[in-house]
Design an enzyme around this catalytic site. Structure first.
Site: not given
Ligand code: NAP
Length: 309
Positions: A131, A134-135
């Site tokens: 992701c 997300c990261d």
């Protein structure tokens, strides 16, 4: 005793909740481990009708939840451990507690597929991720070469997002043509920071001994040539598999684990309905998931109405 329990809180789940709530069924929504579903891992959603400027994935899901709750839907931040669908009322075990329900709508969605190569699992969260939204902003990826694996819309979206952070984004795809929609493919290939590596597969992620990603081993599937490509992160975007393991042996699943719907959103068990990506390996869009959530809710409502005269 619940009228309807909706398992999953993505587009399908919250739309089913909205419709069953408006039918006065006071649905209970089990959010699962990823409240809001896969869309919460997307940055901007540009193809959900009604948002001409796009909408943030998390915001869209929060709005869907609020809309359903306004009509009486309830969210429970639980994860389904076991489902006994052999007789009614159905019994669901959620974090050790039993819930009895007249009907169930399965909207468990899908999860990211893994490459299954050496080093991948050992380095998950240590440079291997599924992701970018997300990261991607983590310091470890800043101004570093990054690898995105895949050739679909997700891979293009991840690669484009990562151009904000990485020094160069290698898009590693096993064929010589992207599967992504034309608009996403054109955007990705036009970006000077994205370098496609065609006909290539990642065969290993290095280096577990250093406890971080330092490179990937690549193989050209046409020439067989192997190379090492230095990078600080590997973003795997090779599609999804359905989250249906908990229902195995209870309802009909196909060879890949997708729920097999019959007559609209019914499953092989009367009173159990299905919606969204856990039954759809063809369209897999937010709007189609929402549409099937609506259909499953209507089917569940009619099923209960027919029983109760
Ligand atoms: P996808 O369309 O199934 O694409 C998966 C990609 O990964 C394909 O290019 C596939 O290669 C490759 N792949 C699969 N297994 C692999 C393996 N073991 N090793 C290497 N490569 C592998 O999945 P997706 O991109 O996640 O998209 C899923 C759905 O969500 C699609 O319907 C898509 O349209 C939708 N989506 C839309 C948007 C958007 O519109 N903005 C964004 C994200 C997702 P092949 O091409 O050779 O099969």
């Amino acid at each position: 005793m619940e009228n309807v329990v909706i398992i999953g809180s993505g587009c399908a789940g919250w739309t089913a909740a909205l419709y069953t709530a408006r039918a006065n069924l006071q649905p209970l929504v089990l959010t699962g481990t990823q409240p809001g579903g896969l869309l919460t891992t997307t940055s901007i959603v540009e193809n959900f009708p009604g948002f001409p400027d796009g909408v943030n994935g998390c915001e869209l899901m929060t709005r869907m939840q609020k809309q359903a709750e306004r009509f009486g839907a309830r969210a429970s931040f639980g994860t389904l451990e076991e489902a006994d669908l052999s007789r009614r009322p159905f019994v669901l075990t959620v974090d050790g507690e039993k819930i009895e329900t007249e009907t169930v709508i399965i909207a468990t969605g899908a999860s990211h597929k893994h490459l299954g190569v050496p080093g991948e699992d050992l380095l998950e969260t240590k440079g291997v991720t599924y992701c970018a939204t997300c990261d991607g902003a983590l310091p470890v990826f800043r101004n570093q070469p990054l690898v995105v694996v895949g050739g679909g819309d997700s891979a293009c979206e991840e690669a484009l997002y990562l151009t904000r952070f990485g020094s160069i984004i290698y898009l590693v795809h096993r064929r010589d043509k992207l599967r992504a929609s034309k608009i996403m493919a054109d955007r990705a290939l036009a970006n000077p920071k994205i370098k496609p590596l065609w006909d290539s597969v990642v065969t290993e992620v290095l280096n577990p001994k250093q406890d971080k990603v330092t490179a990937v081993k690549l193989k050209n599937v046409k020439s067989g040539a192997e190379t090492i490509l230095d990078c600080a992160g590997v973003f795997v975007a090779i599609g999804h598999g359905p989250n249906t393991a908990v229902f195995k042996g209870q309802i009909d699943l196909d060879a890949n684990g997708y729920v097999v719907p019959r007559k609209g959103t019914m499953t092989s068990v009367p009173g159990v309905f299905v919606a969204g990506d856990c039954a759809d390996h063809v369209y897999r869009q937010a709007v189609t998931a929402a549409g099937s959530g609506c259909a499953a809710a209507i089917d569940a409502e009619r099923f209960l109405a027919a029983e109760n005269g």
